[in-house]
Write a protein that holds these residues in place. Structure first.
Motif, PDB file in Angstrom:
ATOM      1  N   TYR A 192       0.832  -1.208   0.000  1.00 36.35           N
ATOM      2  CA  TYR A 192       0.000   0.000   0.000  1.00 36.35           C
ATOM      3  C   TYR A 192       0.866   1.256   0.000  1.00 36.35           C
ATOM      4  CZ  TYR A 192      -2.650   3.932   1.620  1.00 36.35           C
ATOM      5  OH  TYR A 192      -3.178   5.193   1.719  1.00 36.35           O
ATOM      6  N   SER A 193       1.905   1.265   0.817  1.00 39.33           N
ATOM      7  CA  SER A 193       2.748   2.455   0.929  1.00 39.33           C
ATOM      8  C   SER A 193       3.401   2.789  -0.404  1.00 39.33           C
ATOM      9  CB  SER A 193       3.810   2.252   2.007  1.00 39.33           C
ATOM     10  OG  SER A 193       3.213   2.062   3.271  1.00 39.33           O
ATOM     11  N   TYR A 194       3.851   1.772  -1.117  1.00 46.25           N
ATOM     12  CA  TYR A 194       4.486   2.017  -2.409  1.00 46.25           C
ATOM     13  C   TYR A 194       3.459   2.501  -3.429  1.00 46.25           C
ATOM     14  CZ  TYR A 194       7.684   1.353  -6.348  1.00 46.25           C
ATOM     15  OH  TYR A 194       8.478   1.558  -7.453  1.00 46.25           O
ATOM     16  N   ALA A 195       2.272   1.895  -3.418  1.00 46.21           N
ATOM     17  CA  ALA A 195       1.220   2.333  -4.342  1.00 46.21           C
ATOM     18  C   ALA A 195       0.830   3.778  -4.067  1.00 46.21           C
ATOM     19  CB  ALA A 195       0.003   1.413  -4.221  1.00 46.21           C
ATOM     20  N   ALA A 196       0.741   4.145  -2.789  1.00 42.96           N
ATOM     21  CA  ALA A 196       0.399   5.529  -2.431  1.00 42.96           C
ATOM     22  C   ALA A 196       1.501   6.486  -2.873  1.00 42.96           C
ATOM     23  CB  ALA A 196       0.164   5.634  -0.924  1.00 42.96           C
ATOM     24  N   GLU A 209      -1.278  -0.830 -10.555  1.00 43.05           N
ATOM     25  CA  GLU A 209      -0.650  -2.153 -10.624  1.00 43.05           C
ATOM     26  C   GLU A 209      -0.273  -2.660  -9.238  1.00 43.05           C
ATOM     27  OE1 GLU A 209       3.542  -4.166 -12.141  1.00 43.05           O
ATOM     28  OE2 GLU A 209       2.841  -2.286 -13.059  1.00 43.05           O
ATOM     29  N   TRP A 210       0.329  -1.785  -8.426  1.00 45.21           N
ATOM     30  CA  TRP A 210       0.741  -2.214  -7.093  1.00 45.21           C
ATOM     31  C   TRP A 210      -0.450  -2.345  -6.148  1.00 45.21           C
ATOM     32  CZ3 TRP A 210       5.286  -4.206  -5.664  1.00 45.21           C
ATOM     33  CH2 TRP A 210       6.342  -4.083  -6.569  1.00 45.21           C
ATOM     34  N   ARG A 213      -1.714  -5.703  -6.773  1.00 47.57           N
ATOM     35  CA  ARG A 213      -0.882  -6.691  -6.086  1.00 47.57           C
ATOM     36  C   ARG A 213      -1.276  -6.801  -4.614  1.00 47.57           C
ATOM     37  NH1 ARG A 213       5.377  -6.312  -8.320  1.00 47.57           N
ATOM     38  NH2 ARG A 213       4.875  -5.996 -10.522  1.00 47.57           N
ATOM     39  N   LEU A 214      -1.675  -5.668  -4.033  1.00 49.24           N
ATOM     40  CA  LEU A 214      -2.157  -5.688  -2.646  1.00 49.24           C
ATOM     41  C   LEU A 214      -3.380  -6.584  -2.522  1.00 49.24           C
ATOM     42  CD1 LEU A 214      -2.272  -4.567   0.287  1.00 49.24           C
ATOM     43  CD2 LEU A 214      -3.589  -2.650  -0.623  1.00 49.24           C
ATOM     44  N   PHE A 215      -4.322  -6.457  -3.454  1.00 51.53           N
ATOM     45  CA  PHE A 215      -5.526  -7.276  -3.403  1.00 51.53           C
ATOM     46  C   PHE A 215      -5.209  -8.746  -3.673  1.00 51.53           C
ATOM     47  CE2 PHE A 215      -7.715  -3.180  -4.901  1.00 51.53           C
ATOM     48  CZ  PHE A 215      -7.826  -2.741  -3.588  1.00 51.53           C
ATOM     49  N   GLU A 216      -4.249  -8.994  -4.552  1.00 50.49           N
ATOM     50  CA  GLU A 216      -3.829 -10.375  -4.809  1.00 50.49           C
ATOM     51  C   GLU A 216      -3.184 -10.973  -3.572  1.00 50.49           C
ATOM     52  OE1 GLU A 216      -1.275  -9.985  -8.155  1.00 50.49           O
ATOM     53  OE2 GLU A 216      -2.901  -9.630  -9.593  1.00 50.49           O
ATOM     54  N   GLU A 229      -4.429  -7.566   8.823  1.00 51.01           N
ATOM     55  CA  GLU A 229      -3.983  -6.606   7.806  1.00 51.01           C
ATOM     56  C   GLU A 229      -5.135  -5.816   7.190  1.00 51.01           C
ATOM     57  OE1 GLU A 229      -0.984  -6.030   7.521  1.00 51.01           O
ATOM     58  OE2 GLU A 229       0.149  -7.825   8.077  1.00 51.01           O
ATOM     59  N   ARG A 230      -6.325  -5.958   7.713  1.00 49.46           N
ATOM     60  CA  ARG A 230      -7.506  -5.315   7.126  1.00 49.46           C
ATOM     61  C   ARG A 230      -7.345  -3.810   6.906  1.00 49.46           C
ATOM     62  NH1 ARG A 230     -13.038  -6.602   9.942  1.00 49.46           N
ATOM     63  NH2 ARG A 230     -12.866  -8.468   8.627  1.00 49.46           N
ATOM     64  N   PRO A 231      -6.734  -3.059   7.842  1.00 48.89           N
ATOM     65  CA  PRO A 231      -6.613  -1.611   7.595  1.00 48.89           C
ATOM     66  C   PRO A 231      -5.923  -1.275   6.281  1.00 48.89           C
ATOM     67  CG  PRO A 231      -6.100  -2.111   9.882  1.00 48.89           C
ATOM     68  CD  PRO A 231      -6.219  -3.424   9.179  1.00 48.89           C
ATOM     69  N   TRP A 232      -4.916  -2.067   5.896  1.00 45.66           N
ATOM     70  CA  TRP A 232      -4.204  -1.772   4.654  1.00 45.66           C
ATOM     71  C   TRP A 232      -5.048  -2.110   3.435  1.00 45.66           C
ATOM     72  CZ3 TRP A 232      -0.807   1.463   5.906  1.00 45.66           C
ATOM     73  CH2 TRP A 232      -0.125   1.346   7.118  1.00 45.66           C
TER      74      TRP A 232
END
Length: 255
Positions: A192-196, A209-210, A213-216, A229-232
Motif C-alpha cells: 500500500y505504501s508504495y502504491a500511495a 498495478e501495485w 498486487r495488494l488485493f492479490e 492486515e484489514r486496515p491496509w
C-alpha cells in the motif's frame, strides 16, 4: 423451520442486529450483508463465529496496555535515581507502544545522548519524528538505522526512510529506496505504501498495478491474517477509488 423460528424468537432478530452493528463498525466484506440478511439467525451466528469471536483478542490487548501503563510509572520512578541507557530505552519503548510518540522521542533523545550506537533507538526516534510531522529530523535517524541493518523491522526502516524523503521533496531518493525495499518485502503495509507513493508522483498506472498486487496478496493470506492486515486493504480500496475518480483521470490527461 417455522417452528424453529418461533422457538428462537426474538433472539434470532437480536443476533442479526448485533451482527449488523459489528459489520458496519468494522466495515467488513460486503458479502456478509447477504449472509446475515438472507441466512437469518443462522447466517448471523456464522458471521459472529467467524468475524466477532476473533475480536475478543482485543481484550487481551487492552490488558497489555494497562500493564504497560503500570510499568511506565515504575520505570519513570527508576529513572529519577538511575537514568541509565537501559532504563531510558525501556521507557522509550513503553511510550512508543502506547503511541505516545512525543514522549518516546524525547526519551530516545536522552538515551542516544548517553549512548549513540543503537540503531534500534535511532529507528524508533526517526519513526516518532516522521509520525509527528518532522520528516527532516527523521531522515538522519532512519538513514542510520536502515544502513546499519537494512532488514530492520522487516524492511520498514527503509520504507519509512523513503516516506521521509518523499515528504521533503527528495523524490528520486524516495523512489530509489522504495525500489530497493520492494525487492525483499511484500507485506500489505509495504504494498500500500508504495502504491500511495506512486500516486503522489503522478504515476497512476503503476499505482494501480501495485494496488492490484495488494488485493492479490489478500487472497493468498489465511483468514486470520486478512483480519490483522484489514486496515491496509481498506486503505487500498480507498486509494483505488481515488485513482479511478474522474478528477484523477482529468489530472492525468492534462499532464
Amino acid at each position: 423451520m417455522g417452528m424453529l423460528g418461533h422457538l428462537f424468537y426474538p433472539w434470532g432478530f437480536l443476533v442479526q442486529i448485533l451482527a449488523l452493528l459489528h459489520f458496519f463498525r468494522r466495515r467488513g466484506e460486503y458479502y456478509w450483508i447477504f449472509i446475515i440478511f438472507f441466512g437469518g439467525p443462522l447466517g448471523a451466528f456464522v458471521y459472529i463465529v467467524v468475524e466477532v469471536v476473533p475480536d475478543f483478542g482485543l481484550i487481551g490487548a487492552a490488558f497489555q496496555s494497562h500493564a504497560r501503563k503500570t510499568r511506565i510509572h515504575v520505570v519513570e520512578g527508576m529513572i529519577i535515581d538511575n537514568p541509565s541507557v537501559a532504563n531510558l530505552e525501556e521507557l522509550g519503548e513503553l511510550y512508543f507502544d502506547e503511541k505516545q510518540y512525543a514522549k518516546a522521542r524525547g526519551t530516545f533523545n536522552r538515551a542516544i545522548a548517553t549512548r549513540s550506537d543503537s540503531p534500534h533507538s535511532f529507528y524508533r526516534r526517526g519513526f516518532c519524528a516522521l509520525t509527528l510531522g518532522d520528516p527532516a529530523a527523521a531522515i538522519p535517524d532512519l538513514e542510520f538505522a536502515a544502513h546499519s541493518d537494512p532488514r530492520m523491522d522487516s524492511y520498514r526502516a527503509g520504507m519509512f526512510l523513503a516516506q521521509a524523503y518523499a515528504a521533503v521533496g527528495r523524490k528520486d531518493d524516495a523512489a530509489a529506496v522504495f525500489a530497493d525495499v520492494m525487492k525483499y518485502s511484500s507485506t500489505p503495509e509495504m504494498l500500500y505504501s508504495y502504491a500511495a507513493f506512486l500516486k503522489s508522483q503522478n504515476r497512476p498506472e503503476e499505482s494501480r498495478e501495485w494496488t492490484q498486487r495488494l488485493f492479490e496478496k489478500k487472497r493468498t493470506l489465511p483468514h486470520y491474517m486478512q483480519r490483522i492486515e484489514r486496515p491496509w486493504f481498506m486503505k487500498g480500496k480507498e486509494l483505488l477509488a481515488e485513482l479511478n475518480s474522474p478528477s484523477a483521470k482529468q489530472t492525468v490527461a492534462a499532464n
